[in-house]
Write a protein that holds these residues in place. Structure first.
Motif, PDB file in Angstrom:
ATOM      1  N   PRO A 143       0.829  -1.212   0.000  1.00  0.00           N
ATOM      2  CA  PRO A 143       0.000   0.000   0.000  1.00  0.00           C
ATOM      3  C   PRO A 143       0.863   1.262   0.000  1.00  0.00           C
ATOM      4  O   PRO A 143       1.715   1.446   0.876  1.00  0.00           O
ATOM      5  N   GLY A 144       0.654   2.094  -1.007  1.00  0.00           N
ATOM      6  CA  GLY A 144       1.367   3.359  -1.098  1.00  0.00           C
ATOM      7  C   GLY A 144       2.813   3.259  -1.520  1.00  0.00           C
ATOM      8  O   GLY A 144       3.506   4.284  -1.567  1.00  0.00           O
ATOM      9  N   ARG A 145       3.309   2.064  -1.858  1.00  0.00           N
ATOM     10  CA  ARG A 145       4.726   1.894  -2.206  1.00  0.00           C
ATOM     11  C   ARG A 145       4.845   1.590  -3.693  1.00  0.00           C
ATOM     12  O   ARG A 145       4.590   0.470  -4.146  1.00  0.00           O
ATOM     13  N   ARG A 146       5.240   2.621  -4.469  1.00  0.00           N
ATOM     14  CA  ARG A 146       5.347   2.476  -5.919  1.00  0.00           C
ATOM     15  C   ARG A 146       6.668   3.055  -6.407  1.00  0.00           C
ATOM     16  O   ARG A 146       7.147   4.053  -5.896  1.00  0.00           O
ATOM     17  N   PHE A 147       7.226   2.420  -7.446  1.00  0.00           N
ATOM     18  CA  PHE A 147       8.454   2.911  -8.043  1.00  0.00           C
ATOM     19  C   PHE A 147       8.188   4.169  -8.864  1.00  0.00           C
ATOM     20  O   PHE A 147       8.972   5.114  -8.845  1.00  0.00           O
ATOM     21  N   PHE A 148       7.074   4.180  -9.620  1.00  0.00           N
ATOM     22  CA  PHE A 148       6.684   5.341 -10.422  1.00  0.00           C
ATOM     23  C   PHE A 148       5.538   6.070  -9.728  1.00  0.00           C
ATOM     24  O   PHE A 148       4.638   5.429  -9.169  1.00  0.00           O
ATOM     25  N   ASP A 149       5.527   7.386  -9.817  1.00  0.00           N
ATOM     26  CA  ASP A 149       4.416   8.130  -9.227  1.00  0.00           C
ATOM     27  C   ASP A 149       3.319   8.365 -10.262  1.00  0.00           C
ATOM     28  O   ASP A 149       3.387   7.846 -11.393  1.00  0.00           O
ATOM     29  N   GLY A 150       2.308   9.133  -9.902  1.00  0.00           N
ATOM     30  CA  GLY A 150       1.165   9.352 -10.773  1.00  0.00           C
ATOM     31  C   GLY A 150       1.461  10.163 -12.007  1.00  0.00           C
ATOM     32  O   GLY A 150       0.634  10.242 -12.916  1.00  0.00           O
ATOM     33  N   ARG A 151       2.655  10.761 -12.090  1.00  0.00           N
ATOM     34  CA  ARG A 151       3.078  11.479 -13.296  1.00  0.00           C
ATOM     35  C   ARG A 151       3.880  10.582 -14.234  1.00  0.00           C
ATOM     36  O   ARG A 151       4.278  11.025 -15.320  1.00  0.00           O
ATOM     37  N   GLY A 152       4.160   9.343 -13.794  1.00  0.00           N
ATOM     38  CA  GLY A 152       5.035   8.487 -14.568  1.00  0.00           C
ATOM     39  C   GLY A 152       6.494   8.813 -14.354  1.00  0.00           C
ATOM     40  O   GLY A 152       7.330   8.572 -15.242  1.00  0.00           O
ATOM     41  N   VAL A 153       6.856   9.331 -13.182  1.00  0.00           N
ATOM     42  CA  VAL A 153       8.217   9.743 -12.850  1.00  0.00           C
ATOM     43  C   VAL A 153       8.701   8.940 -11.645  1.00  0.00           C
ATOM     44  O   VAL A 153       7.909   8.598 -10.752  1.00  0.00           O
ATOM     45  N   VAL A 154      10.008   8.628 -11.597  1.00  0.00           N
ATOM     46  CA  VAL A 154      10.591   7.944 -10.449  1.00  0.00           C
ATOM     47  C   VAL A 154      10.903   8.985  -9.368  1.00  0.00           C
ATOM     48  O   VAL A 154      11.775   9.836  -9.574  1.00  0.00           O
ATOM     49  N   PRO A 155      10.198   8.972  -8.242  1.00  0.00           N
ATOM     50  CA  PRO A 155      10.501   9.933  -7.178  1.00  0.00           C
ATOM     51  C   PRO A 155      11.941   9.773  -6.688  1.00  0.00           C
ATOM     52  O   PRO A 155      12.455   8.656  -6.575  1.00  0.00           O
ATOM     53  N   GLY A 156      12.582  10.894  -6.416  1.00  0.00           N
ATOM     54  CA  GLY A 156      13.959  10.865  -5.952  1.00  0.00           C
ATOM     55  C   GLY A 156      14.989  10.918  -7.059  1.00  0.00           C
ATOM     56  O   GLY A 156      16.192  10.987  -6.781  1.00  0.00           O
ATOM     57  N   SER A 157      14.531  10.894  -8.336  1.00  0.00           N
ATOM     58  CA  SER A 157      15.484  10.925  -9.446  1.00  0.00           C
ATOM     59  C   SER A 157      15.605  12.321 -10.059  1.00  0.00           C
ATOM     60  O   SER A 157      16.091  12.470 -11.176  1.00  0.00           O
ATOM     61  N   GLU A 158      15.176  13.347  -9.331  1.00  0.00           N
ATOM     62  CA  GLU A 158      15.205  14.702  -9.856  1.00  0.00           C
ATOM     63  C   GLU A 158      16.644  15.145 -10.139  1.00  0.00           C
ATOM     64  O   GLU A 158      17.587  14.749  -9.459  1.00  0.00           O
ATOM     65  N   ARG A 159      16.797  15.994 -11.137  1.00  0.00           N
ATOM     66  CA  ARG A 159      18.095  16.520 -11.535  1.00  0.00           C
ATOM     67  C   ARG A 159      18.090  18.044 -11.455  1.00  0.00           C
ATOM     68  O   ARG A 159      17.050  18.695 -11.645  1.00  0.00           O
ATOM     69  N   VAL A 160      19.265  18.629 -11.245  1.00  0.00           N
ATOM     70  CA  VAL A 160      19.402  20.086 -11.230  1.00  0.00           C
ATOM     71  C   VAL A 160      19.024  20.675 -12.584  1.00  0.00           C
ATOM     72  O   VAL A 160      18.533  21.809 -12.668  1.00  0.00           O
ATOM     73  N   GLU A 161      19.185  19.895 -13.660  1.00  0.00           N
ATOM     74  CA  GLU A 161      18.921  20.409 -15.002  1.00  0.00           C
ATOM     75  C   GLU A 161      17.478  20.875 -15.191  1.00  0.00           C
ATOM     76  O   GLU A 161      17.188  21.637 -16.110  1.00  0.00           O
ATOM     77  N   ARG A 162      16.573  20.431 -14.305  1.00  0.00           N
ATOM     78  CA  ARG A 162      15.189  20.860 -14.470  1.00  0.00           C
ATOM     79  C   ARG A 162      15.046  22.375 -14.336  1.00  0.00           C
ATOM     80  O   ARG A 162      14.096  22.947 -14.876  1.00  0.00           O
ATOM     81  N   PHE A 163      15.959  23.010 -13.637  1.00  0.00           N
ATOM     82  CA  PHE A 163      15.904  24.468 -13.522  1.00  0.00           C
ATOM     83  C   PHE A 163      16.458  25.145 -14.776  1.00  0.00           C
ATOM     84  O   PHE A 163      15.963  26.176 -15.206  1.00  0.00           O
ATOM     85  N   PHE A 164      17.479  24.542 -15.384  1.00  0.00           N
ATOM     86  CA  PHE A 164      18.099  25.128 -16.562  1.00  0.00           C
ATOM     87  C   PHE A 164      17.244  24.924 -17.814  1.00  0.00           C
ATOM     88  O   PHE A 164      17.245  25.761 -18.714  1.00  0.00           O
ATOM     89  N   PHE A 165      16.532  23.782 -17.869  1.00  0.00           N
ATOM     90  CA  PHE A 165      15.782  23.433 -19.065  1.00  0.00           C
ATOM     91  C   PHE A 165      14.283  23.692 -18.908  1.00  0.00           C
ATOM     92  O   PHE A 165      13.473  23.148 -19.661  1.00  0.00           O
ATOM     93  N   PHE A 166      13.914  24.507 -17.958  1.00  0.00           N
ATOM     94  CA  PHE A 166      12.507  24.827 -17.704  1.00  0.00           C
ATOM     95  C   PHE A 166      11.813  25.295 -18.982  1.00  0.00           C
ATOM     96  O   PHE A 166      10.662  24.925 -19.250  1.00  0.00           O
ATOM     97  N   SER A 167      12.486  26.105 -19.777  1.00  0.00           N
ATOM     98  CA  SER A 167      11.875  26.699 -20.969  1.00  0.00           C
ATOM     99  C   SER A 167      11.475  25.665 -22.009  1.00  0.00           C
ATOM    100  O   SER A 167      10.664  25.962 -22.894  1.00  0.00           O
TER     101      SER A 167
END
Length: 493
Positions: free
Chosen positions: A416-440
């Motif tokens: 219950p509540g334990r999933r590798f992918f979240d509801g966006r289809g993204v792996v939580p915890g795999s965020e990168r700094v590049e998301r700020f640079f490539f926002f556009s």
């Protein structure tokens, strides 16, 4: 459960359970009723949203809570289908809903509701098919929301900043083409390269036998190759590649995704390749694609740019099979959708087509043809985990042995509540700094590892890995002869 979110979840579950209980209490001749079934499925949808348990593998069909759809199935035109084709098509969309709902119920801790939900889906599907013309109208124009956001591009002044990004993409493509021109023997001479072969693959299947499997699997009203689970595993094993990994850093030991404290981790001591089958189109004909996915504990070390470093990394290698049972295209990308490459078979791809207002396909080499006793081999660099070459290597030999496992295991909650992918289809915890640079560029959580169906493969324009018409857009093809299935393929755009 705490706060407003917990109250919404409790209310949604109570509503769904009440509807399920009401249906269960009726006489068999009246059970389950369409109104009760709709209430049940809609209540379960609300509960999944409230609990953060939405399964993103397929998109919901608005107004039809018993159906879900992927990009491949949106390529068909239900308005042009006869009765048998419509029933088959709707049945596939109902199967997608049933599979996604089972995973959502496991995430909610209510797996016992799955049989009731499935029965209700069948009831609502049957009722819809009793009015086929109205049903066709409701299925017209189905689409899957893409993973680009116009609002981000507007705020990020995309029309202006796309030009320097286009130069950066061109540089990255040139860099990769240069890698493929380097002498492979010189690259691997220093050692530290570890091959991993499938543990129980058996000998490669003759092309004629593969073609026979594809013909049998295509005997449905729409001519879509849908192998049985046994046939799917047999095909996946027959074409499973050798992964030759440069192993310098602990991050290079790819393996099984397993539950860990507070989330998930990659067990490098258990080499696992996850496989799934999907489809592309060529000349209006559905073609089967075999996808092989590996996961690393992180992207770090080697040539990795600092803004791409972070937890979890992965790579997908795929083969598109022609009607004659031979691969016509290889593909590779990191599981964020990044650095997508294509390797066409020279006998099939006449030329790569230019892409208007976007980078042309990255085609660094042709797809090799393995000889007797050989398999395709994918060479992967340390740290950044980029593909350096695709060759043909001996099927047998020293090195690691990996297990083939269904990709669906990654999408199944560990509890219950334990999933590798979240509801966006993204792996939580795999965020990168590049998301700020490539926002556009308009991709939320750009650089994060993603689930199938949610992998945008270009920063310029809009394109997804699972877009069924991408093969026709990228290449002028000369398909080998082969028998089609019994049905007609998708309509043109």
């Amino acid at each position: 459960m705490r706060g407003a979110g917990g109250l919404r979840l409790a209310a949604a579950l109570l509503w769904a359970l009440a509807a399920a209980g009401c249906a269960a209490s009726r006489p068999a001749a009246l059970r389950p009723g369409a109104a009760d079934c709709r209430s049940l499925l809609e209540g379960l949808d609300r509960a999944a949203r409230a609990a953060g348990c939405v399964d993103a593998a397929a998109a919901r069909v608005p107004g039809l809570p018993f159906l879900r759809v992927t990009r491949f199935w949106t390529a068909f035109s239900p308005g042009e289908m006869d009765g048998a084709s419509l029933r088959f098509y709707a049945g596939e969309l109902a199967r997608l809903d049933r599979e996604g709902r089972e995973r959502e119920l496991a995430c909610l801790g209510k797996p016992e509701l799955a049989p009731r939900a499935a029965a209700c889906g069948e009831r609502l599907l049957g009722a819809a098919l009793e009015a086929p013309e109205a049903f066709r109208r409701r299925l017209a124009g189905l689409r899957v929301p893409d993973d680009y956001r116009l609002s981000m591009r507007v705020l990020g002044l995309y029309p202006l900043v796309r030009w320097p990004f286009a130069l950066a993409v061109a540089h990255a493509y040139a860099e990769r083409r240069e890698w493929f021109r380097e002498d492979l023997g010189a690259l691997v001479r220093d050692g530290g390269w570890t091959p991993a072969r499938p543990a129980a693959a058996g000998p490669p299947l003759p092309a004629g036998e593969v073609a026979a499997i594809l013909r049998r699997a295509s005997r449905n009203p729409l001519g879509v190759p849908l192998p049985s689970p046994g046939e799917a595993r047999r095909l996946a094993a027959a074409f499973a590649p050798v992964f030759v990994q440069e192993t310098v850093h602990p991050a290079d030991r790819w393996g099984a995704v397993v539950p860990g404290s507070g989330g998930f981790r990659v067990d490098g001591d258990r080499p696992v390749v996850y496989f799934y089958l999907d489809h592309l189109l060529a000349g209006g004909r559905p073609l089967l694609r075999l996808n092989y996915v590996i996961w690393y504990p992180e992207r770090n070390g080697g040539l990795t740019p600092w803004f791409e470093q972070g937890a979890f990394d992965g790579l997908t290698f795929a083969l598109v099979l022609g009607p004659d049972g031979r691969p016509i295209l290889g593909e590779a990308m990191n599981n964020c959708g990044c650095y997508h490459m294509e390797f066409p078979a020279p006998a099939v791809a006449v030329r790569a087509r230019p892409i208007p207002f976007g980078p042309d396909p990255l085609v660094p080499q042709a797809l090799p043809v393995p000889g007797p006793g050989e398999r395709l081999a994918v060479f992967l660099m340390s740290g950044w985990h980029q593909v350096l070459r695709v060759t043909a290597e001996a099927s047998a030999g020293p090195g690691r042995r990996y297990e083939l496992r269904p990709y669906a295991e990654l999408e199944t909650p560990a509890g219950p509540g334990r999933r590798f992918f979240d509801g966006r289809g993204v792996v939580p915890g795999s965020e990168r700094v590049e998301r700020f640079f490539f926002f556009s560029m308009g991709i939320p959580a750009v650089g994060s590892m993603r689930q199938r169906g949610h992998q945008p493969i270009t920063l310029l324009g809009r394109e997804h890995y699972d877009d069924p018409r991408r093969l026709e857009r990228h290449f002028e093809l000369r398909l080998p002869a082969g028998e089609a299935g019994d049905g007609a393929g998708p309509s043109g755009e």
